[in-house]
Scaffold this active site. Structure first.
Site, PDB file in Angstrom:
ATOM      1  N   HIS A 190       0.839  -1.196   0.000  1.00 49.95           N
ATOM      2  CA  HIS A 190       0.000   0.000   0.000  1.00 49.95           C
ATOM      3  C   HIS A 190       0.876   1.248   0.000  1.00 49.95           C
ATOM      4  CE1 HIS A 190      -3.809  -1.896   2.006  1.00 49.95           C
ATOM      5  NE2 HIS A 190      -3.836  -1.989   0.693  1.00 49.95           N
ATOM      6  N   HIS A 219       5.761  -3.598   4.955  1.00 50.48           N
ATOM      7  CA  HIS A 219       5.004  -4.850   5.002  1.00 50.48           C
ATOM      8  C   HIS A 219       4.327  -5.069   3.659  1.00 50.48           C
ATOM      9  CE1 HIS A 219       2.245  -1.627   6.197  1.00 50.48           C
ATOM     10  NE2 HIS A 219       1.250  -2.381   5.755  1.00 50.48           N
TER      11      HIS A 219
END
Lengths: 336, 336
Positions: B267, B276
Site C-alpha cells: 500500500h 510490510h
C-alpha cells in the site's frame, strides 16, 4: 449487434460479482426453451424442505452471496438458487440492536471485543432468487470461473497476444461506428476531432447516469493504430496527457464532480483492442479498478517519461479467467 | 500522542471499507488515554438491551456492514459498534437450506421467483465488534469521509510525508512485539529470521481464517529502517523477491491455494510505516486492492530493476480522505 456482443462480454468479464438481477437478459430464450411439463415450484413453495442440493456454483464472501444448483422433490428439472445477505437498513438498526440482538463473546482485548451477534428473526431475511426450471445457460451463468495471475513477458505478448489481437480486428466495427458518429452520437459528452490527438468521451453503458457515486465514462481515441497499453511509447505522451486533462475537465464541468475525485486508468488486458481510457468516481468500487487490471493513466505517462519503451519491455501482470478464450492460448504457451 | 492521532486517521483512509479488525494499530495509545474509571462492557455483555444509539457513522451496502456510535446504560463513555453480515459457509449451506430455511414469496414471473428467505438462528450470526470505551479518534475513524487523489512528488514526500513518518516512529511498538514474538507468536504462519532479508508472515486480522476466498495475510519485514515503498531501491531487491517467493510458497502450501491466485502488493500510503506486504486471494475484492492504493510487488520489483531509484523520483498517486491528518498537511502544501 456486434457492439452488443462485445459489451455483453465486458460485463461477463466481471465474473464473481453479484449478477442476481441480470436475469432479464436471458429471460426470452428460456421462455422458448423450457417445456412447462409440470407445475412450477413458484406456485406453492414455503420452504426448502424437499430441496436436494446438487452443487455450489459460486460464492462471494465480500458481497455475502452464494449461488447453488439443485432439484425440488421428484422434479428432475434443475433449479438455480441465488442467495444474498441483505444490507443493514438505517431506519431499522436501532430496533435491531437495542430491542433484540443478543451477543456471544469470542474474545476481548483491552477496549476491543469481538462478538457474534444474533438479531431477531425479522432482521435475518436473505434475498433469495429461485430460477426453476433452470437451463444449462443459467447454470453456466452463475458458476464461478476462477482467475489466475499471468506474467506476460514481451515474448508472450508477441507470440500469444499479438496474434489474438489480429484475430479480433474485424470486431472493432462498433468502435468505429462511435468514432464516425454512426452510433451513440447523442451520448457523446466531449469530442476532440484531431485525427492523431483526438478522442470521444462518452458514458460507459454500465453507468446509470443518475448517481455521481458510480460515475463511469470512457474516452476512445480517434487513431486506430493503438491497441492497448503495450503499444504506448514516448510518441503518445501528448495524446495521453490530452485525454487525461480534457477528459477530467469535461467530466468535472458536466457532472459537477471535482477532478481529484476521478480515477483515470486503462485496463490490461482491455476488453477490446482499440485504445481507450476509463474514468470512474473514486467513491465507486468500480469493476476492473483493482491493481491486477487497472493502470493509472498518470503512472503510465510517468513510466513512459522515465523509460520510453517501458510498455514494450515490461512483464505485465494481470488476472485471467478460465473461461476467457485467451486462457487456453496462454496455457498452451506455458504461462498458466 | 500527536503521532498516534495521525496514525488512527491513516487507517481511516480506507474509509467505507470494513476495517473492523485493524484496531490493534491504536491499541497501545488507547491504553494510555482511556481512564479505566469503571468496568468494561466486555466483562459481562450478553445483549444490547441497555444500548442507546447515538449516530450511524457509516454504512456500506455492498459489504453489508454498518458502523454506529452509542452508549451502554448510564456509562457516559461512548462505544463504537461495527456490524458486518457474515458470508455463507459452503459446508453449512446444505443444512441451512434443506433442513431449516423458510421462504416468503415477494413475486414470481415465469421461471424467476423473488423470495425472502429465513434461515434458522444458528446461521444468522452477525460479526460484531464492540470498541468500548471509544475515543473521538475511533468515532472519526469509522465515520464516512470523502477522498481525493493526491499527486505526491519527491518534494512533497520530503517536505510533508517524511516529517510525518518521523513523528510516527514511537507508535511502532505493536509491530516490534510481533517481530520479537511478544505478541501473536501463535499466529505466525512462516518466519525467515534473517535480520536483513527476513520477515514474519501472519494472517491479517481482517481474515476470518475460514474462507480461502477472502484469504488475507501480511508479511512484516524484520529490518526496521524501511518505512514504505518510497524507501525501496535496488538494495532491497533480494528482500522483495524473497518475501514474494517464500510468502506465496508458504501460503499455497498451508492454505491449499495456487500461488497464481495470490495478489501480492504493498500500500501507498501504508497504514503504518514499517515495511510490510499484503497477500490476498485474487477472488477477494480486498479493501485497499484498488489501483489508487495498491502496487503489485512484481511491478515494484520490475520498476526498480528498470530504474533503480524509481520510487525516489516517481510522483506517486493515491487517495486521501478528508479526515486524514495528512490531508491538512497536503492541503497546506497545495497538493490538495
Amino acid at each position: 449487434m456486434e457492439a452488443l456482443r462485445k459489451q455483453v462480454s465486458d460485463v461477463a468479464g466481471e465474473g464473481d460479482e453479484v449478477v442476481a438481477n441480470e436475469n432479464k437478459k436471458i429471460k426470452l430464450s428460456s421462455e422458448v426453451e423450457v417445456k412447462r411439463t409440470s407445475v412450477s415450484v413458484h406456485e406453492n413453495i414455503s420452504s426448502f424442505e424437499n430441496f436436494h442440493l446438487t452443487k455450489i456454483l459460486n460464492q462471494n464472501s465480500s458481497t455475502k452471496s452464494i449461488f447453488v444448483e439443485g432439484r425440488f422433490g421428484n422434479d428432475i428439472r434443475p433449479a438455480v438458487i441465488l442467495l444474498e445477505k441483505t444490507s443493514f437498513v438505517d431506519e431499522a438498526i436501532k430496533k435491531m440492536l437495542c430491542k433484540d440482538m443478543t451477543v456471544k463473546q469470542q474474545f476481548h482485548n483491552d477496549i476491543y471485543g469481538s462478538y457474534e451477534g444474533f438479531p431477531s428473526a425479522e432482521f435475518n431475511g436473505v434475498k433469495t432468487t429461485i430460477i426453476h426450471p433452470a437451463t444449462e445457460k443459467h447454470i453456466q451463468k452463475y458458476s464461478s470461473h476462477p482467475a489466475y495471475l499471468v506474467q506476460e513477458t514481451p515474448e508472450v505478448y508477441k507470440n500469444v497476444i499479438e496474434p489474438h489481437i489480429q484475430s479480433q480486428q474485424f470486431s472493432m466495427q462498433w468502435v468505429y461506428n462511435i468514432l464516425d458518429h454512426k452510433s451513440e452520437a447523442d451520448r457523446i459528452v466531449f469530442e476532440d476531432k484531431d485525427p492523431i490527438l483526438g478522442f470521444i468521451l462518452l458514458p460507459d453503458l454500465k453507468w446509470d447516469m443518475k448517481h455521481i457515486d458510480n460515475l463511469y465514462l470512457v474516452a476512445i481515441c480517434h487513431r486506430k493504430d493503438l491497441h492497448s497499453l503495450r503499444d504506448l511509447t514516448a510518441d503518445h505522451l501528448q495524446l495521453l496527457k490530452s485525454i487525461s486533462e480534457k477528459g477530467k475537465q469535461n467530466i468535472a464541468k458536466k457532472f459537477n464532480i471535482p477532478e481529484k475525485q476521478l480515477r483515470v486508468y486503462v485496463h490490461y488486458q482491455p476488453s477490446y483492442y482499440h485504445f481507450h481510457v476509463h474514468f470512474t468516481a473514486l467513491s465507486f468500487d468500480a469493476p476492473g479498478s483493482h491493481v491486477e487490471r487497472a493502470h493509472l493513466l498518470d503512472m503510465v505517462i510517468q513510466n513512459i517519461q522515465m523509460v520510453p519503451d517501458y510498455y514494450q519491455k515490461a512483464t505485465l501482470v494481470y488476472a485471467m479467467r478460465e473461461n476467457d478464450p485467451l486462457y487456453t492460448k496462454l496455457q498452451e504457451a506455458n504461462v498458466l
